[in-house]
Scaffold this active site. Structure first.
Site, PDB file in Angstrom:
ATOM      1  N   ARG A   9       0.842  -1.194   0.000  1.00  0.00           N
ATOM      2  CA  ARG A   9       0.000   0.000   0.000  1.00  0.00           C
ATOM      3  C   ARG A   9       0.881   1.250   0.000  1.00  0.00           C
ATOM      4  O   ARG A   9       1.976   1.261   0.584  1.00  0.00           O
ATOM      5  CB  ARG A   9      -0.862  -0.027   1.256  1.00  0.00           C
ATOM      6  CG  ARG A   9      -1.847   1.130   1.435  1.00  0.00           C
ATOM      7  CD  ARG A   9      -2.948   1.082   0.431  1.00  0.00           C
ATOM      8  NE  ARG A   9      -4.148   1.794   0.893  1.00  0.00           N
ATOM      9  CZ  ARG A   9      -5.031   2.329   0.063  1.00  0.00           C
ATOM     10  NH1 ARG A   9      -4.846   2.249  -1.236  1.00  0.00           N
ATOM     11  NH2 ARG A   9      -6.106   2.934   0.531  1.00  0.00           N
TER      12      ARG A   9
ATOM     13  N   THR B  90     -10.086   0.332  -8.905  1.00  0.00           N
ATOM     14  CA  THR B  90      -9.041  -0.576  -8.486  1.00  0.00           C
ATOM     15  C   THR B  90      -9.034  -1.691  -9.527  1.00  0.00           C
ATOM     16  O   THR B  90      -9.907  -1.743 -10.377  1.00  0.00           O
ATOM     17  CB  THR B  90      -9.409  -1.115  -7.082  1.00  0.00           C
ATOM     18  OG1 THR B  90      -9.606   0.002  -6.224  1.00  0.00           O
ATOM     19  CG2 THR B  90      -8.364  -2.015  -6.492  1.00  0.00           C
TER      20      THR B  90
ATOM     21  N   THR C   1      -4.359  -0.662  -6.923  1.00  0.00           N
ATOM     22  CA  THR C   1      -5.136   0.527  -7.245  1.00  0.00           C
ATOM     23  C   THR C   1      -4.293   1.791  -7.273  1.00  0.00           C
ATOM     24  O   THR C   1      -3.190   1.825  -6.720  1.00  0.00           O
ATOM     25  CB  THR C   1      -6.272   0.722  -6.210  1.00  0.00           C
ATOM     26  OG1 THR C   1      -7.148   1.770  -6.627  1.00  0.00           O
ATOM     27  CG2 THR C   1      -5.713   1.038  -4.840  1.00  0.00           C
TER      28      THR C   1
ATOM     29  N   SER D  76     -10.150  -0.839   1.368  1.00  0.00           N
ATOM     30  CA  SER D  76     -11.182  -1.879   1.371  1.00  0.00           C
ATOM     31  C   SER D  76     -10.766  -3.107   0.567  1.00  0.00           C
ATOM     32  O   SER D  76     -11.532  -4.065   0.466  1.00  0.00           O
ATOM     33  CB  SER D  76     -12.493  -1.324   0.774  1.00  0.00           C
ATOM     34  OG  SER D  76     -13.032  -0.317   1.592  1.00  0.00           O
TER      35      SER D  76
ATOM     36  N   GLY E 263     -13.594  -1.959  -6.753  1.00  0.00           N
ATOM     37  CA  GLY E 263     -14.912  -1.453  -6.415  1.00  0.00           C
ATOM     38  C   GLY E 263     -14.969  -0.535  -5.224  1.00  0.00           C
ATOM     39  O   GLY E 263     -16.037  -0.311  -4.672  1.00  0.00           O
ATOM     40  N   GLY E 264     -13.822   0.000  -4.777  1.00  0.00           N
ATOM     41  CA  GLY E 264     -13.864   0.944  -3.664  1.00  0.00           C
ATOM     42  C   GLY E 264     -14.542   0.334  -2.456  1.00  0.00           C
ATOM     43  O   GLY E 264     -14.236  -0.786  -2.043  1.00  0.00           O
TER      44      GLY E 264
END
Length: 579
Positions: free
Chosen positions: A114, A390, A408, A462, A482-483
């Site tokens: 991340r 993403t 993403t 998420s 899909g957030g």
């Protein structure tokens, strides 16, 4: 047509030549990208390996690596860099992500690559003089960018588990960027829609800006600057991105637009190996992502919350099924908002949230006769916050090694800034922090102190890459973009297979719904619910909001015969391939 896609379209050799093929070590190979097949719910099956990704070119690259003797990790690295070329709105080297790894022998691991907040970031950096959030600054332009983690993540993954040489895995992406690829209709529409944004944030120009005429399906997209960046990564590994020429380009871009990423931020970035979240559901072992993703904890909470209910008896998207799942989602997203953040900065009550008794107890107070208002649902207390562009892909090799990877740059095409000289888009992941406690992010998700901005901190996500086992054997590889809808999309896909007996393609195709505590409404895809079911639930006080597609799940199911059955989402250009 690229070299890689052309190779992928070769037909399987005939069965009569099987022995000759074996002796010559020639592998039969299938590759299908048939939209009609996906929409009809026809699951493709492969014996020796499978790749499901958001773009046919990337899938072809991955399968070719498997054919050459690469393992799932090698294919993952190759697909990841290929997506950075052919799927620039989400496949990336300017962002980050998460992955779950399971070896053929059952070894489990997870990686957090991340993005991080730059060292100069501060808690109130997106607030005005009155303390009000200036949301645009965290969503668009240079100040929205976190320190990218993708390249570091892929290098670390390959070093630990890879088989083929690094340069061999980056080469296909380099070739795609150098020679170009034909964009799809969907990509042409996206690029045309965002022309003003690209011009606004890239005054020195970018390949995505089209002069005079619009982009059209079949146009060749050549990315020379990106090709040079990929060449440096191919030849120098991590140093080809985080140091030298590319690092200089990034820092110069930051100075032009008022961003914060420094050379020290780049050099200091490290991906983190983490212990996966382990849960269970109806005899299946759930292996999923720990924080800084909220997805794994939330997924296990959701499954625990509904396990006591006879979903299979009620049926797919029946009124009782939807009511129970929505009430579970409402409660779990309330917990997400308060308790989840970067574990290096915040004490996440992981053990407490994953207690089966806790999640069953959370469901004890819902009323079958009426919806529970979200205003009456708060996070649990213990003693002691994503366009949805993403992208996800799933890989399994002939030995049974598997990877589920979600990546993403946050919203579609990130912060719209293309690093001049380096040719890649930067993320706008800083918006995934809580810009201000209680203020929703792009996806309407609310967060609090746990996800506040801090220097070098990873923002909450998420993303929910997940692998399932049954009786000690690989059973499923699943994930989606899909957030905020990622968690519920993975949740519903798993339930579709386990409770409703769907094959992988049907489970992926099935219409979805989504509730995230706030706003207090249930989003539904067109035709997700029958008019009768919707009316019954509305009579109980449930509010529905019809929206476009939810999620783009790419998944692989292992059948009882040990065949890899794929599900490529028809909501996009997603494609399954294998051999």
């Amino acid at each position: 047509m690229s070299k890689w896609l052309a190779m992928a379209l070769l037909l399987s050799f005939s069965q009569a030549n099987a022995q000759i093929e074996k002796e010559k070590n020639v592998k039969a190979f299938e590759f299908l990208s048939n939209a009609d097949s996906k929409k009809a719910g026809k699951a493709l099956e492969f014996k020796k390996g499978a790749v499901v990704s958001a773009h046919p070119e990337a899938t072809a690259v991955g399968v070719e690596i498997l054919k050459k003797g690469g393992n799932a990790v090698d294919a993952t690295v190759a697909v990841k860099f290929a997506l950075a070329v052919v799927y620039p709105n989400a496949g990336n080297i300017g962002g980050g992500g998460f992955l779950i790894y399971r070896s053929a022998k059952g070894e489990l691991n997870s990686m957090d690559f991340r993005e991080k907040a730059p060292a100069l970031a501060s808690k109130d950096m997106y607030l005005d003089a009155n303390g009000d959030a200036i949301s645009e600054k965290s969503k668009e332009g240079h100040l929205a960018a976190g320190v990218p983690g993708t390249v570091a993540g892929m290098v670390a993954l390959h070093q630990k588990y890879g088989r083929l040489k690094w340069a061999e895995l980056v080469e296909p992406a380099y070739q795609l960027a150098t020679k170009g690829f034909k964009i799809t209709k969907q990509q042409a529409n996206e690029l045309n829609r965002l022309q003003n944004k690209f011009k606004q944030f890239n005054p020195l120009g970018t390949v995505f800006i089209k002069q005079e005429v619009e982009w059209a399906a079949g146009d060749l997209l050549v990315q020379t600057e990106l090709a040079n960046t990929l060449k440096l990564i191919r030849d120098k590994g991590r140093a080809g991105f985080y140091e030298g020429e590319v690092a200089n380009f990034i820092v110069e871009e930051m100075k032009r637009g008022g961003g914060l990423i420094s050379k020290e931020d780049l050099k200091n970035y490290q991906a983190a190996w983490r212990t996966p979240i382990i849960g269970s559901y109806r005899g299946y072992k759930i292996i999923t992502m720990p924080p800084t993703s909220s997805g794994g904890i939330a997924l296990v909470q959701l499954l625990q919350s509904v396990e006591a209910f006879p979903l299979s008896k009620w049926g797919h998207n029946a009124d009782s099924t939807v009511q129970v799942m929505v009430e579970a989602e409402r409660r779990v997203y309330a917990d997400r908002a308060k308790h989840l953040g970067d574990p290096d900065f915040w004490k996440v009550p992981q053990k407490e949230l994953l207690q089966e008794a806790y999640n069953k107890g959370r469901m004890a107070n819902f009323n079958w006769n009426k919806a529970t208002p979200s205003s009456e649902v708060q996070a649990g207390e213990f003693a002691r916050k994503e366009s949805e562009e993403t992208t996800h892909f799933s890989v399994v090799d002939k030995d049974g090694n598997a990877i589920s990877l979600t990546t993403t740059i946050n919203t579609s095409y990130g912060n719209y800034v293309v690093v001049k000289g380096a040719g890649f888009l930067l993320n706008n992941e800083m918006d995934d922090f809580s810009v201000k406690p209680g203020v929703p992010n792009y996806f309407g998700l609310v967060g609090y102190e746990a996800n506040a901005i801090a220097p070098n901190k990873r923002m909450l996500s998420s993303m929910t890459p997940t692998i399932l086992e049954k009786d000690g054997k690989l059973a499923m590889v699943v994930g989606t973009p899909g957030g905020s809808t990622i968690i519920t999309s993975v949740f519903q896909t798993i339930v579709n297979v386990i409770d409703f007996g769907m094959d992988m393609q049907k489970a992926v195709n099935a219409k979805k719904f989504h509730h995230q505590w706030l706003p207090d409404r249930t989003d539904i895809e067109p035709d997700a619910l029958t008019p009768e079911v919707q009316q019954k639930l509305e009579a109980k006080g449930y509010t529905f909001y019809k929206r476009s597609s939810i999620g783009r799940v790419d998944a692989i199911l292992v059948t009882k015969k040990g065949i890899y059955q794929t599900g490529a989402d028809p909501r996009g250009d997603d494609t399954a391939g294998g051999w």
